[in-house]
Scaffold this motif. Structure first.
Motif, PDB file in Angstrom:
ATOM      1  N   CYS A 177     -24.432 -28.818 -31.275  1.00  0.00           N
ATOM      2  CA  CYS A 177     -24.822 -29.352 -32.579  1.00  0.00           C
ATOM      3  C   CYS A 177     -24.042 -30.621 -32.918  1.00  0.00           C
ATOM      4  CB  CYS A 177     -24.592 -28.295 -33.653  1.00  0.00           C
ATOM      5  SG  CYS A 177     -24.946 -28.866 -35.313  1.00  0.00           S
ATOM      6  N   LEU A 178     -24.773 -31.702 -33.205  1.00  0.00           N
ATOM      7  CA  LEU A 178     -24.136 -32.965 -33.559  1.00  0.00           C
ATOM      8  C   LEU A 178     -23.402 -32.880 -34.893  1.00  0.00           C
ATOM      9  CD1 LEU A 178     -23.876 -35.796 -32.286  1.00  0.00           C
ATOM     10  CD2 LEU A 178     -25.809 -36.498 -33.703  1.00  0.00           C
ATOM     11  N   PHE A 179     -23.888 -32.033 -35.812  1.00  0.00           N
ATOM     12  CA  PHE A 179     -23.229 -31.875 -37.109  1.00  0.00           C
ATOM     13  C   PHE A 179     -21.851 -31.233 -36.933  1.00  0.00           C
ATOM     14  CE2 PHE A 179     -27.652 -32.293 -38.079  1.00  0.00           C
ATOM     15  CZ  PHE A 179     -27.677 -33.040 -39.246  1.00  0.00           C
ATOM     16  N   ALA A 197     -19.489 -33.734 -35.387  1.00  0.00           N
ATOM     17  CA  ALA A 197     -19.001 -34.734 -36.349  1.00  0.00           C
ATOM     18  C   ALA A 197     -17.849 -34.171 -37.172  1.00  0.00           C
ATOM     19  CB  ALA A 197     -20.137 -35.189 -37.268  1.00  0.00           C
ATOM     20  N   VAL A 198     -17.998 -32.935 -37.632  1.00  0.00           N
ATOM     21  CA  VAL A 198     -16.930 -32.306 -38.415  1.00  0.00           C
ATOM     22  C   VAL A 198     -15.691 -32.083 -37.541  1.00  0.00           C
ATOM     23  CG1 VAL A 198     -16.257 -30.237 -39.704  1.00  0.00           C
ATOM     24  CG2 VAL A 198     -18.479 -31.315 -40.143  1.00  0.00           C
ATOM     25  N   ALA A 199     -15.897 -31.704 -36.293  1.00  0.00           N
ATOM     26  CA  ALA A 199     -14.766 -31.519 -35.384  1.00  0.00           C
ATOM     27  C   ALA A 199     -14.039 -32.839 -35.134  1.00  0.00           C
ATOM     28  CB  ALA A 199     -15.237 -30.920 -34.061  1.00  0.00           C
ATOM     29  N   ALA A 200     -14.782 -33.934 -35.102  1.00  0.00           N
ATOM     30  CA  ALA A 200     -14.170 -35.244 -34.875  1.00  0.00           C
ATOM     31  C   ALA A 200     -13.379 -35.728 -36.087  1.00  0.00           C
ATOM     32  CB  ALA A 200     -15.240 -36.275 -34.517  1.00  0.00           C
ATOM     33  N   GLU A 201     -13.794 -35.275 -37.275  1.00  0.00           N
ATOM     34  CA  GLU A 201     -13.092 -35.666 -38.497  1.00  0.00           C
ATOM     35  C   GLU A 201     -13.057 -34.471 -39.456  1.00  0.00           C
ATOM     36  OE1 GLU A 201     -13.136 -39.146 -41.862  1.00  0.00           O
ATOM     37  OE2 GLU A 201     -14.330 -39.428 -40.061  1.00  0.00           O
ATOM     38  N   PRO A 202     -12.206 -33.489 -39.152  1.00  0.00           N
ATOM     39  CA  PRO A 202     -12.218 -32.233 -39.903  1.00  0.00           C
ATOM     40  C   PRO A 202     -11.870 -32.352 -41.388  1.00  0.00           C
ATOM     41  CG  PRO A 202     -10.448 -32.247 -38.262  1.00  0.00           C
ATOM     42  CD  PRO A 202     -11.240 -33.491 -38.076  1.00  0.00           C
ATOM     43  N   GLY A 203     -11.207 -33.386 -41.789  1.00  0.00           N
ATOM     44  CA  GLY A 203     -10.832 -33.530 -43.194  1.00  0.00           C
ATOM     45  C   GLY A 203     -11.885 -34.202 -44.062  1.00  0.00           C
ATOM     46  N   SER A 204     -12.998 -34.585 -43.474  1.00  0.00           N
ATOM     47  CA  SER A 204     -14.022 -35.318 -44.227  1.00  0.00           C
ATOM     48  C   SER A 204     -14.882 -34.370 -45.052  1.00  0.00           C
ATOM     49  CB  SER A 204     -14.915 -36.118 -43.272  1.00  0.00           C
ATOM     50  OG  SER A 204     -16.021 -36.633 -43.970  1.00  0.00           O
ATOM     51  N   SER A 262     -25.320 -39.807 -27.883  1.00  0.00           N
ATOM     52  CA  SER A 262     -25.075 -40.029 -26.457  1.00  0.00           C
ATOM     53  C   SER A 262     -23.611 -40.302 -26.127  1.00  0.00           C
ATOM     54  CB  SER A 262     -25.942 -41.172 -25.935  1.00  0.00           C
ATOM     55  OG  SER A 262     -25.575 -42.393 -26.526  1.00  0.00           O
ATOM     56  N   GLN A 263     -22.853 -40.883 -27.087  1.00  0.00           N
ATOM     57  CA  GLN A 263     -21.483 -41.290 -26.781  1.00  0.00           C
ATOM     58  C   GLN A 263     -20.408 -40.531 -27.551  1.00  0.00           C
ATOM     59  OE1 GLN A 263     -20.940 -45.617 -26.846  1.00  0.00           O
ATOM     60  NE2 GLN A 263     -23.159 -45.831 -26.815  1.00  0.00           N
ATOM     61  N   GLY A 264     -20.821 -39.683 -28.483  1.00  0.00           N
ATOM     62  CA  GLY A 264     -19.844 -39.003 -29.310  1.00  0.00           C
ATOM     63  C   GLY A 264     -19.456 -39.878 -30.498  1.00  0.00           C
ATOM     64  N   PHE A 265     -18.490 -39.421 -31.262  1.00  0.00           N
ATOM     65  CA  PHE A 265     -18.122 -40.129 -32.481  1.00  0.00           C
ATOM     66  C   PHE A 265     -16.919 -41.044 -32.300  1.00  0.00           C
ATOM     67  CE2 PHE A 265     -20.655 -36.578 -33.891  1.00  0.00           C
ATOM     68  CZ  PHE A 265     -21.545 -37.229 -34.733  1.00  0.00           C
ATOM     69  N   ALA A 266     -16.114 -40.832 -31.290  1.00  0.00           N
ATOM     70  CA  ALA A 266     -14.915 -41.650 -31.099  1.00  0.00           C
ATOM     71  C   ALA A 266     -15.167 -42.851 -30.194  1.00  0.00           C
ATOM     72  CB  ALA A 266     -13.787 -40.798 -30.522  1.00  0.00           C
ATOM     73  N   GLU A 267     -16.029 -42.687 -29.210  1.00  0.00           N
ATOM     74  CA  GLU A 267     -16.177 -43.698 -28.168  1.00  0.00           C
ATOM     75  C   GLU A 267     -16.868 -44.991 -28.586  1.00  0.00           C
ATOM     76  OE1 GLU A 267     -18.353 -44.153 -23.899  1.00  0.00           O
ATOM     77  OE2 GLU A 267     -17.398 -42.233 -24.335  1.00  0.00           O
ATOM     78  N   PRO A 268     -18.010 -44.954 -29.269  1.00  0.00           N
ATOM     79  CA  PRO A 268     -18.705 -46.230 -29.482  1.00  0.00           C
ATOM     80  C   PRO A 268     -17.934 -47.182 -30.403  1.00  0.00           C
ATOM     81  CG  PRO A 268     -19.909 -44.439 -30.558  1.00  0.00           C
ATOM     82  CD  PRO A 268     -18.750 -43.829 -29.836  1.00  0.00           C
ATOM     83  N   SER A 269     -17.835 -48.413 -29.951  1.00  0.00           N
ATOM     84  CA  SER A 269     -17.205 -49.446 -30.784  1.00  0.00           C
ATOM     85  C   SER A 269     -18.215 -49.879 -31.850  1.00  0.00           C
ATOM     86  CB  SER A 269     -16.824 -50.645 -29.918  1.00  0.00           C
ATOM     87  OG  SER A 269     -18.009 -51.278 -29.436  1.00  0.00           O
ATOM     88  N   VAL A 270     -17.748 -50.635 -32.809  1.00  0.00           N
ATOM     89  CA  VAL A 270     -18.652 -51.157 -33.835  1.00  0.00           C
ATOM     90  C   VAL A 270     -19.711 -52.039 -33.175  1.00  0.00           C
ATOM     91  CG1 VAL A 270     -18.814 -52.606 -35.893  1.00  0.00           C
ATOM     92  CG2 VAL A 270     -16.944 -50.971 -35.669  1.00  0.00           C
ATOM     93  N   GLU A 271     -19.330 -52.775 -32.143  1.00  0.00           N
ATOM     94  CA  GLU A 271     -20.292 -53.613 -31.428  1.00  0.00           C
ATOM     95  C   GLU A 271     -21.342 -52.749 -30.734  1.00  0.00           C
ATOM     96  OE1 GLU A 271     -16.937 -54.034 -31.307  1.00  0.00           O
ATOM     97  OE2 GLU A 271     -16.854 -55.875 -32.476  1.00  0.00           O
TER      98      GLU A 271
END
Length: 174
Positions: free
Chosen positions: A97-99, A102-109, A18-27
């Motif tokens: 696609c969420l997968f 996720a790769v787009a948010a962290e392409p080097g992973s 719902s929020q993407g990979f960058a937005e949600p805080s750990v809280e």
């Protein structure tokens, strides 16, 4: 997977979807998982582990939703698979696609890339087996991926086009 890990993974999946990979805080992720921060870190000691847990949960849910209890007839199985992918997109993932996200948010992973590759390979293999289209794994994956990516713009029209393309694979002169 333990009940606690399942609970955490489900909550993390919902949060990232719902929020993407960058937005949600750990809280935010802790709240979505419904556990204390200590428990969240006990089961997923880093944000990267949180993302992997969420995607593994999604992978399992997707496989069950799309591939469980398919008809025996290849044509009916293909229609059911594509209908279920359309239903998934309408209810779970209308933005793609969420997968891939996720790769787009962290392409080097490398772990994310490996999970993406594993997910797509398993989807393709299950689709080929269900439709009895040996050797058509990539073609079927292309149709499913095309439906997934076209859904946000074309919804039902994308589903209809995917079904027409899928039927062309089942014709004897392909």
């Amino acid at each position: 997977m333990s009940d606690m890990m399942s609970k955490i993974s489900e909550g993390l999946e919902r949060a990232f979807a719902s929020q993407g990979f960058a937005e949600p805080s750990v809280e935010d992720l802790r709240d979505a998982a419904g556990v204390s921060l200590r428990t969240l870190y006990k089961y997923t000691p880093s944000r990267a582990e949180m993302v992997l847990a969420a995607l593994e949960n999604r992978h399992q849910r997707y496989l069950v939703r799309v591939f469980d209890d398919l008809p025996e007839d290849p044509s009916e199985a293909l229609d059911t698979i594509l209908t279920r992918v359309g239903d998934w997109m309408a209810t779970e993932s209308s933005h793609g696609c969420l997968f891939h996200a996720a790769v787009a948010a962290e392409p080097g992973s490398q772990p994310l890339r490996a999970l993406l590759e594993h997910h797509k390979a398993e989807v393709a293999a299950k689709a080929a087996a269900a439709t009895k289209l040996k050797g058509a794994d990539i073609a079927l994956l292309l149709i499913i991926e095309g439906l997934t990516q076209a859904w946000p713009l074309h919804s039902e029209a994308a589903l209809d086009a995917a079904k027409r393309l899928g039927l062309s694979l089942l014709s004897p002169d392909r």
